[in-house]
Design a protein around this motif. Sequence first.
Motif, short mmCIF file in Angstrom:
data_model
loop_
_atom_site.label_atom_id
_atom_site.label_comp_id
_atom_site.label_asym_id
_atom_site.label_seq_id
_atom_site.Cartn_x
_atom_site.Cartn_y
_atom_site.Cartn_z
N ILE A 101 1.16 -1.11 -0.43
CA ILE A 101 -0.11 0.10 0.09
C ILE A 101 0.79 1.56 0.15
N LEU A 102 0.75 2.06 -0.25
CA LEU A 102 1.41 3.57 -1.08
C LEU A 102 0.71 4.64 -0.14
N ALA A 103 1.12 4.61 1.25
CA ALA A 103 0.71 5.80 2.23
C ALA A 103 1.12 5.99 2.94
N HIS A 104 1.20 7.51 3.74
CA HIS A 104 1.98 7.88 4.58
C HIS A 104 1.55 6.86 5.71
N VAL A 105 2.56 7.19 6.51
CA VAL A 105 2.59 5.34 8.34
C VAL A 105 1.44 6.16 8.78
N GLY A 106 1.53 7.22 8.59
CA GLY A 106 0.68 8.30 9.85
C GLY A 106 -0.67 8.25 9.53
N GLU A 107 -0.76 8.19 8.51
CA GLU A 107 -2.50 8.04 8.29
C GLU A 107 -2.85 6.82 7.52
N LEU A 108 -2.89 5.82 8.58
CA LEU A 108 -3.11 4.47 7.26
C LEU A 108 -4.80 3.88 7.03
N PRO A 109 -4.48 4.03 5.25
CA PRO A 109 -6.43 3.27 4.82
C PRO A 109 -6.38 2.08 5.15
N LEU A 110 -6.73 1.69 6.60
CA LEU A 110 -6.75 0.56 7.31
C LEU A 110 -7.61 0.03 8.45
N ALA A 111 -8.51 -0.60 8.38
CA ALA A 111 -9.68 -0.87 9.50
C ALA A 111 -8.48 -0.48 11.03
N SER A 112 -9.59 0.26 12.23
CA SER A 112 -8.65 -0.96 13.70
C SER A 112 -8.60 -2.02 13.98
N HIS A 113 -7.63 -2.24 14.66
CA HIS A 113 -7.59 -3.85 15.29
C HIS A 113 -7.62 -4.96 14.51
N ILE A 148 0.07 2.86 15.35
CA ILE A 148 0.25 1.41 15.02
C ILE A 148 -1.15 0.54 16.27
N LYS A 149 -1.15 1.63 17.06
CA LYS A 149 -1.42 1.53 18.55
C LYS A 149 -3.64 1.00 17.65
N ARG A 150 -3.83 1.95 17.25
CA ARG A 150 -4.85 1.48 16.11
C ARG A 150 -5.73 0.35 15.85
N VAL A 151 -4.60 -0.06 14.63
CA VAL A 151 -4.58 -1.27 14.16
C VAL A 151 -4.28 -2.65 14.36
N LEU A 152 -3.55 -2.25 15.21
CA LEU A 152 -3.30 -3.40 16.05
C LEU A 152 -4.47 -4.03 16.91
N LYS A 153 -4.67 -5.53 16.80
CA LYS A 153 -5.65 -6.12 17.51
C LYS A 153 -4.75 -5.92 19.16
N PRO A 154 -6.35 -5.63 19.96
CA PRO A 154 -5.89 -5.99 21.76
C PRO A 154 -4.33 -6.92 21.78
N GLY A 155 -3.71 -6.30 22.43
CA GLY A 155 -2.93 -7.77 22.84
C GLY A 155 -1.54 -7.83 21.68
N GLY A 156 -1.53 -7.04 20.40
CA GLY A 156 -0.87 -7.28 19.90
C GLY A 156 0.76 -6.36 19.66
N VAL A 157 1.49 -6.80 18.93
CA VAL A 157 3.07 -6.29 18.56
C VAL A 157 3.29 -5.55 18.36
#
Length: 211
Positions: free
Chosen positions: A99-111, A137-146
């Motif tokens: 995905i071509l994107a700036h890492v501060g604005e990820l076009p990806l669903a949360s968790h 990063i915190k937003r797109v990680l599942k709870p307990g993700g690394v």
Amino acid sequence: MKRWRRRYYDFFSYFYDQIIALHSRDRSALLRRFLLEKTGVRKGTYLLDLCTGTGAVALTAARFVSENGLIIGVDFSEGMLKRAQRKARSLGHPRLFWILAHVGELPLASHTFDVVTCSHAMYELDPPSREATLREIKRVLKPGGVFGMMEHCEPQNPFIRLLYYLRLLSFGSRENRSFARDERPYLKRYFSSVERILSPSGNSKLLLAHA
Ligand SMILES: C[S@@+](CC[C@H](N)C(=O)[O-])C[C@H]1O[C@@H](n2cnc3c(N)ncnc32)[C@H](O)[C@@H]1O
């Protein structure tokens, strides 16, 4: 600034892999495996690799992650992603995407992701972009993700250390230097636990942060 850096990496993409190979020989392959092992990447992992460049980490992960997992590499340089895409063809992994994107604005669903990685790039981001990226990063990680972040340690050789700090200053903020010295206080604002592990060579450090 961002546009200039993107162009710099578009240009650099033509030589990037050769320069890394000359500079590190097989050490970078060992480091990528170390990063994936410590973040617990396995068959069904959903992995996001930020600032993926020519895909070094994502392509190594494609050897471990099976078809019911997912690997996405994100970068804002089209040149770097084109190289990554070309290298991915021979692997034929059906669930490896770029995905071509700036890492501060990820076009990806949360968790969505079990693991987010970023190798040798976080220290380049200007402070507002870094904060936005950590939030994402915190937003797109599942709870307990690394989140696993790999960076160079401060070089021991005084001349190389001088070059290293000049490079950090070239990113436009003194804060990049304090981040590179110790990332833990910055990560602790977003993650419940943060640990620092030295690579077997002792030249790189891995920051492991849990959501
Ligand atoms: C030093 S390279 C590291 C590439 C790769 N992670 C590796 O270890 O080989 C840094 C990468 O970060 C990307 N990058 C820098 N700032 C970025 C941003 N704000 N958003 C997305 N990608 C960015 C650059 O395009 C470049 O590909």
